[in-house]
Design an enzyme around this catalytic site. Structure first.
Site, mmCIF file in Angstrom:
data_model
loop_
_atom_site.group_PDB
_atom_site.id
_atom_site.type_symbol
_atom_site.label_atom_id
_atom_site.label_comp_id
_atom_site.label_asym_id
_atom_site.label_seq_id
_atom_site.Cartn_x
_atom_site.Cartn_y
_atom_site.Cartn_z
ATOM 1 C CG ASP A 213 28.819 27.454 -23.104
ATOM 2 O OD1 ASP A 213 28.521 26.386 -23.664
ATOM 3 O OD2 ASP A 213 29.652 28.254 -23.536
ATOM 4 C CB CYS B 241 -7.287 -27.332 -34.021
ATOM 5 S SG CYS B 241 -6.982 -27.245 -35.781
ATOM 6 C CB CYS C 50 -5.630 -23.002 -35.743
ATOM 7 S SG CYS C 50 -6.995 -23.730 -34.824
#
Ligand SMILES: [Zn+2]
Lengths: 495, 214
Positions: A308, A75, A78
């Site tokens: 720490d 097509c 599409c």
């Protein structure tokens, strides 16, 4: 228009376009556009008896179901995407992709990526119908190919994937469609009509789709005249195909709390110039088993504050959150989560976790919310550099009278290389000292502070850059030997 | 000699008690010395020739941030001398107080060379001494407390009486200490200079540093 012309016109049209696209252009209607091809053909006949009755009669007699055989190629509107026989292969690709992975998902969300060439053929077909069907075309406003494709796929997906469909689904299924023969030369030709210079999109990864962006094609199309468009699009077309299917699980979040009992283990991998400094980290000990259990590709680890490397995290532990990227699994029951904690805690004596829980995305912000306002409790072993005077000893004992002491802290020297220089105000809510009976120079300091207070700097003063310092309060020089976090007062994970 | 010993310059108090913990400076910093500023010089230069004793000590943190302090040999730290004021206005046009930095890269910082003046100290005998930077770096922060408490330079030379905090460029960070005397070199230099100065001068040599505690 006489019958011969009508037959000719219809022959040409049905050679170029699928009946669904004809319907989209001539008399769009959601009810009919989702039917199969022979039903659509019937509907067209009924709608336009004056010119289609004779024309389609001929076609009908050959073989209506086989009508595609008459058409040369796919097509021209599409690119075959809206033809019924294209839909099942799409589902098959998705099901195959799902079967290759072990995703356990409750809901999913499909995303469709259609070839950009559809823009050009869309314009071509608009012009075609406006020119050839001016006698029947009243309003011409065909719905987008993608919208129709979505609607066509919906019942097929629901039947083929036995899971709940959800617009916010956790598994994103991306279906990429492509039309191969028009991908290169055709698009290059169209794109060359674009006035704008090709700009490099720096954000786009190198291996990603071609540089023919939707915006670029649209802008190029404005400069295509009708004859160029006609010439470009009057070619034989093969049907579109499925390029690939990508699966991606949206983020899964796991919350919990951890304790750290080592003074040599950093919270996060410690890299200096890309080189690892210490063997592992709290982050890795916790995240790796969780990542494996959930089958995630990667993770992000975050916490409420940090300690720490030489500071222990005791008490009820520090809240953490792990964001799991592309997890194969999003749910774990309590037993499975306990099993994962045992696994983490069994690795070594340095790190342990508890209260593991899968948390929602909206809960995540609670981890960082109020990070600054929360109270934290510490215990520190401190010492007087010189034997303390009676005055210092009595000041030590009076520390417990202090409440809400405001500190002015300049950015500590130890982090000044990676943080801006600033002076911040922080509060020490309460302090208490416990003297060591064996050594008059040593004492234990218990303190609760506003989150974000630099405790080490409060004790030794950081070259006089934190004021007042503990040394100032005691009129003596003091230093910190060891520090432990005793509690991080945040309700986590959310109940 | 251990690493720790090499890093000391004999200015620390004699500790008769067992060491509980090393001071902040000893734990996280390495000491280096730039002497005879602004001209400078290397150790061998000072075997025969006298230094002007305008010396600074650089404390380099492992994160490359450096702290500039006066070295114990600095004339302004001689016993019997009292520092009465400190000025950050080092020339007519250049005032270190105007230094403003922004962001983690410390944009807008004044740039310093080894011979760049940081401040001018005035002593009770009227003498004025310029304290120089000693290394190449960005000026991050002057020690503002010196303006109101200049005596910190004498009483807490290596801690609260620091002169400035500076940050070398990242690409030069590994070479900050290259042109400096190590703590060990500095001891030799100091002994030599004390001898040279005491032979030719009646002034008491800059030996004692007992009030210069760490
Ligand atoms: Zn079509």
């Amino acid at each position: 228009m006489n019958n011969t012309d009508a037959v000719k016109r219809w022959e040409e049209t049905s050679n170029k376009f699928c009946v669904r696209c004809v319907l989209r252009h001539l008399c769009f209607d959601w009810i009919w556009v989702l039917r199969n091809e022979s039903e659509i053909t019937e509907h067209l006949k009924e709608t336009f008896p004056e010119f289609l009755q004779h024309a389609v009669a001929g076609a009908d007699s050959i073989d209506n179901a086989n009508h595609q055989l008459k058409r040369q190629g796919s097509c021209h509107c599409c690119l075959g995407i809206l033809e019924s026989n294209f839909l099942q292969p799409c589902l098959k690709h998705i099901v195959d992709a799902l079967s290759k992975e072990s995703y356990q998902f409750a809901t999913y969300q499909p995303q469709y990526f259609l070839p950009v060439q559809l823009q050009v053929f869309g314009l071509y077909s608009m012009k075609y119908f406006e020119e050839k069907y001016s006698d029947v075309l009243k309003k011409h406003n065909p719905t987008d190919v993608k919208e129709v494709f979505k609607a066509l796929m919906e019942p097929i997906l629901i039947e083929g994937i036995n899971q709940e469909r959800d617009p916010n689904g956790v598994l994103e299924i991306s279906l990429h469609l492509k039309h191969v023969s028009t991908e290169t030369n055709f698009l290059t030709h169209v794109s060359s009509k674009c006035n704008e210079k090709k700009t490099f999109n720096r954000k786009r990864p190198k291996n990603d789709e071609p540089t023919f962006t939707l915006a670029r094609i649209r802008s190029a199309m404005l400069n295509l005249n009708d004859s160029e468009l006609e010439k470009l699009c009057s070619i034989d077309l093969e049907p579109s195909v499925v390029g690939n299917v990508q699966l991606f699980h949206t983020a899964v979040f796991v919350g919990g709390r951890y304790n750290k009992y080592s003074r040599e283990l950093p919270q996060t991998p410690w890299l200096v110039e890309g080189e690892r400094k210490l063997v592992s980290s709290v982050q890795e000990y916790i995240s790796t088993p969780i990542q494996k259990a959930f089958g995630a590709d990667s993770y992000n680890f975050s916490t409420s504050g940090r300690e720490d490397v030489d500071v222990r995290m005791l008490g009820n532990g520090r809240p953490f959150l792990i964001e799991l990227i592309n997890a194969r699994q999003s749910k774990m029951d309590a037993t499975q989560l306990t099993e994962i904690s045992h696994q983490i805690n069994g690795q070594n004596n340095d790190v342990s976790v508890h209260s593991l829980k899968v948390v929602s995305k909206s809960d995540c912000k609670k981890l960082k919310e109020g990070e600054e306002e929360k109270t934290k409790s510490y215990s520190a072993v401190c010492c007087f550099i010189y034997p303390p005077s009676p005055d210092s000893i009595s000041k030590l004992e009076d520390l417990s009278k202090i409440t809400n002491l405001e500190l002015k802290q300049k950015t500590p020297i130890r982090v000044l290389h990676r943080r801006p220089l600033a002076t911040r105000s922080r509060y020490v809510h309460a302090i208490k000292a416990e003297r060591n009976s064996n050594d008059s120079r040593v004492f234990k300091l218990l303190l609760s502070t506003q989150a974000g207070t630099y405790v080490k700097e409060f004790v030794h003063g950081d070259f006089g850059r934190t004021t007042p310092s503990l040394g100032d309060l005691l009129s003596a020089e003091v230093d910190i030997i060891d520090l432990d976090v005793e509690s991080v007062n945040l309700q986590w994970p959310p109940t | 000699m251990t690493m720790d010993d090499q890093n000391k310059d004999n200015t620390a108090p004699v500790k008769s008690l067992p060491v509980l913990c090393h001071s902040v400076v000893e734990r996280y910093f390495v000491r280096g010395y730039k002497v005879n500023l602004p001209k400078g010089g290397i150790l061998s230069d000072f075997c025969e020739a006298k230094s002007n004793m305008n010396d600074v000590r650089i404390l380099r943190h492992s994160n490359r941030i450096c702290i500039v302090t006066m070295a114990p040999t600095h004339p302004a730290l001689r016993p019997g001398t009292t520092i009465t004021s400190v000025s950050f206005k080092v020339t007519d046009k250049l005032d270190r107080s105007n230094n403003v930095v922004s962001g983690k890269r410390k944009r807008g910082a004044q740039w310093l060379n080894p011979s760049s003046p940081l401040c001018i100290v005035t002593c009770d005998d009227g003498a004025q001494h310029t304290v120089f930077c000693g290394i190449r770096a960005k000026l991050v922060e002057m020690n503002e407390r010196l303006l109101s408490k200049p005596k910190l330079l004498q009483s807490k030379t290596e801690t609260e009486g620091y002169v400035a905090i500076v940050m070398p460029k990242l690409e030069e960070a590994n070479h900050t200490m290259d042109g400096l005397l190590t703590a060990e070199d500095y001891l030799q230099y100091r002994l030599k200079q004390e001898t040279l100065h005491s032979v030719s001068s009646d002034k008491s040599p800059p030996t004692s540093d007992s009030n210069n505690k760490i």
